[in-house]
Design a protein around this motif. Sequence first.
Motif, PDB file in Angstrom:
ATOM      1  N   ARG A   1      15.024  27.433   3.452  1.00  0.00           N
ATOM      2  CA  ARG A   1      15.665  28.738   3.466  1.00  0.00           C
ATOM      3  C   ARG A   1      17.177  28.637   3.337  1.00  0.00           C
ATOM      4  O   ARG A   1      17.773  27.598   3.604  1.00  0.00           O
ATOM      5  N   ILE A   2      17.765  29.747   2.910  1.00  0.00           N
ATOM      6  CA  ILE A   2      19.216  29.949   2.872  1.00  0.00           C
ATOM      7  C   ILE A   2      19.529  31.044   3.871  1.00  0.00           C
ATOM      8  O   ILE A   2      18.878  32.102   3.874  1.00  0.00           O
ATOM      9  N   ILE A   3      20.517  30.827   4.731  1.00  0.00           N
ATOM     10  CA  ILE A   3      20.888  31.841   5.711  1.00  0.00           C
ATOM     11  C   ILE A   3      22.338  32.260   5.492  1.00  0.00           C
ATOM     12  O   ILE A   3      23.146  31.523   4.931  1.00  0.00           O
ATOM     13  N   ASP A   4      22.626  33.482   5.942  1.00  0.00           N
ATOM     14  CA  ASP A   4      23.982  34.020   5.934  1.00  0.00           C
ATOM     15  C   ASP A   4      24.541  33.878   7.343  1.00  0.00           C
ATOM     16  O   ASP A   4      24.102  34.576   8.262  1.00  0.00           O
ATOM     17  N   ARG A   5      25.475  32.985   7.545  1.00  0.00           N
ATOM     18  CA  ARG A   5      26.007  32.729   8.884  1.00  0.00           C
ATOM     19  C   ARG A   5      26.780  33.921   9.432  1.00  0.00           C
ATOM     20  O   ARG A   5      26.987  34.032  10.640  1.00  0.00           O
ATOM     21  N   THR A   6      27.236  34.826   8.542  1.00  0.00           N
ATOM     22  CA  THR A   6      27.944  36.015   9.016  1.00  0.00           C
ATOM     23  C   THR A   6      26.987  37.126   9.425  1.00  0.00           C
ATOM     24  O   THR A   6      27.404  38.105  10.053  1.00  0.00           O
ATOM     25  N   ALA A   7      25.720  37.001   9.065  1.00  0.00           N
ATOM     26  CA  ALA A   7      24.700  37.988   9.440  1.00  0.00           C
ATOM     27  C   ALA A   7      23.417  37.216   9.732  1.00  0.00           C
ATOM     28  O   ALA A   7      22.591  37.003   8.828  1.00  0.00           O
ATOM     29  N   PRO A   8      23.207  36.757  10.979  1.00  0.00           N
ATOM     30  CA  PRO A   8      22.120  35.817  11.312  1.00  0.00           C
ATOM     31  C   PRO A   8      20.729  36.289  10.908  1.00  0.00           C
ATOM     32  O   PRO A   8      19.836  35.459  10.708  1.00  0.00           O
ATOM     33  N   ASN A   9      20.506  37.588  10.817  1.00  0.00           N
ATOM     34  CA  ASN A   9      19.176  38.070  10.454  1.00  0.00           C
ATOM     35  C   ASN A   9      18.965  38.171   8.938  1.00  0.00           C
ATOM     36  O   ASN A   9      17.933  38.664   8.485  1.00  0.00           O
ATOM     37  N   ARG A  10      19.929  37.721   8.194  1.00  0.00           N
ATOM     38  CA  ARG A  10      19.833  37.800   6.735  1.00  0.00           C
ATOM     39  C   ARG A  10      19.551  36.402   6.188  1.00  0.00           C
ATOM     40  O   ARG A  10      20.315  35.466   6.422  1.00  0.00           O
ATOM     41  N   PHE A  11      18.440  36.261   5.466  1.00  0.00           N
ATOM     42  CA  PHE A  11      18.090  34.946   4.923  1.00  0.00           C
ATOM     43  C   PHE A  11      17.191  35.124   3.711  1.00  0.00           C
ATOM     44  O   PHE A  11      16.629  36.206   3.459  1.00  0.00           O
ATOM     45  N   TRP A  12      17.040  34.028   2.969  1.00  0.00           N
ATOM     46  CA  TRP A  12      16.163  33.983   1.797  1.00  0.00           C
ATOM     47  C   TRP A  12      15.301  32.740   1.936  1.00  0.00           C
ATOM     48  O   TRP A  12      15.818  31.630   2.094  1.00  0.00           O
ATOM     49  N   GLU A  13      14.007  32.901   1.863  1.00  0.00           N
ATOM     50  CA  GLU A  13      13.084  31.806   2.159  1.00  0.00           C
ATOM     51  C   GLU A  13      12.202  31.524   0.952  1.00  0.00           C
ATOM     52  O   GLU A  13      11.701  32.444   0.285  1.00  0.00           O
ATOM     53  N   LEU A  14      11.997  30.237   0.687  1.00  0.00           N
ATOM     54  CA  LEU A  14      11.160  29.815  -0.435  1.00  0.00           C
ATOM     55  C   LEU A  14       9.792  29.395   0.077  1.00  0.00           C
ATOM     56  O   LEU A  14       9.680  28.559   0.971  1.00  0.00           O
ATOM     57  N   HIS A  15       8.757  29.963  -0.493  1.00  0.00           N
ATOM     58  CA  HIS A  15       7.379  29.582  -0.161  1.00  0.00           C
ATOM     59  C   HIS A  15       6.829  28.773  -1.327  1.00  0.00           C
ATOM     60  O   HIS A  15       6.307  29.317  -2.304  1.00  0.00           O
ATOM     61  N   ALA A  16       7.000  27.458  -1.244  1.00  0.00           N
ATOM     62  CA  ALA A  16       6.574  26.581  -2.336  1.00  0.00           C
ATOM     63  C   ALA A  16       5.057  26.474  -2.368  1.00  0.00           C
ATOM     64  O   ALA A  16       4.389  26.493  -1.332  1.00  0.00           O
TER      65      ALA A  16
END
Length: 462
Positions: free
Chosen positions: A358-373
């Motif tokens: 996953r990629i997370i936004d450290r300025t907004a902890p609940n914001r992320f993008w997750e890869l389901h391979a």
Amino acid sequence: MIRTESSSRDAQTPDTTLSLSETEKSKIRQGLKELLASPSLRSSQQCQHLLQYIVDHTLSGELALLRERVIGKEVFGRRPDYEPGEDPVVRLRAVDLRKRLAIYYQSLSKSPELRIEVPPGSYKAVFTWNPPADHPTVPAVHTVEEPPKTPSSSVDLRGTVEGHLHGQLLPPVAPTIAWEAPPAPPRLAMRRWLLIALIVILVAAVAMGAAWYQPRGTRTLHTFWSPFLGNSKSVLISIGSNAVYRVADPQVDEYIRQHEITSGGMEFFPPFAPNQSLASTGLHPAPDSFVALGDVAAASEAVRTLTRLGQDFEERFPNDSSFAEVRDHPTILIGGFNNPTALELTRNLPFVLAGRNRIIDRTAPNRFWELHASSDSHDTEDYAIVSRLLGSKDIAPMLAVAGLGQYGTLAAAELVSKPGNLDQLIAALGPRWSSRNFQAVLQIKVVDFKPVSTVVVATHSW
């Protein structure tokens, strides 16, 4: 090479610097100094170094050192055995240098006493003089009363006149008959001069426009990469290495013996039974030995772009470069989780790689993008981060293209290396993007093991 323009144009000056006086050489060095400090040249250190090298060795007569391979080694740091046909850095910079010299001389309000040029097809300097004080023309002659001329001819009496002026009679010069066309009417002459002036202005405008014009996409690409260009230190390209284990030689040899394999080297996969296991001595890690195909293609995009823009580079694995080198050299980091240098240098930025996928936004902890391979490695999507830092007085510029998987890394590299692809990123960053640090999160669609579309889903700039 010397070219002198004077009243005696028929005199041929030899292609050598041996006839230059110390005064002339001093003027050439002063002219070179002014050139290197001009706006046209000071924006490109590589062009400055190239011109300095060419002029120095032309003045010293060391023309054997003005060959492409030697210049590539001495000026641009290439290896002695590099192939100019595969690495045209000298030719590219020479073209750029000629353009900058032309722009400089066109910008002057009056003709200079000296022009320094590098003609196409050569790496020798040419010094063109307009008549200065130390290049005297024929001494001036006092005005004398000339005999009246007939409308159809003129007689040259210089030999007789100059002989009397110097207290001696020289052999007279044979009369020369010169037929003269009747003067043009004043209005027609004025129109002729206006037409000539207009043509000159148009030619100069076209020449300057051709020198400065670049397609919009090319300008955007150059602006994006400008922090990494014109630096005397080569750009470091750090390529991530994938985690790979090799089966130990005794196990491979036993498998080959049992199955009577006659060839195959180390590049084959011994099949294992579903419940079969290997002791820790049966596998050996192979660090910095294997690179994913997507990362190789991403590195190729970076290399092609830097070559196109005339910038030197070096390719490294992460463990081949220290953090001191990265701080001192402009750096391109390729790869995400497989590049520890990239992970370390970007860990305090707003967007970071986290967890396993996953990629997370450290300025907004609940914001992320997750890869389901997918379990069969037939991925249909990926995510990536593009990070560009302008650097500072103590830290060199840095660009990182980091995918969760190899397709994300490749898509990110293609986005920043192809003029048409950059438009989407620039639009998302806003008008002041070129003077700011920024990051962007990309979402990539993957079809048949290739990234086919890329969308910018988030940005940060500061």
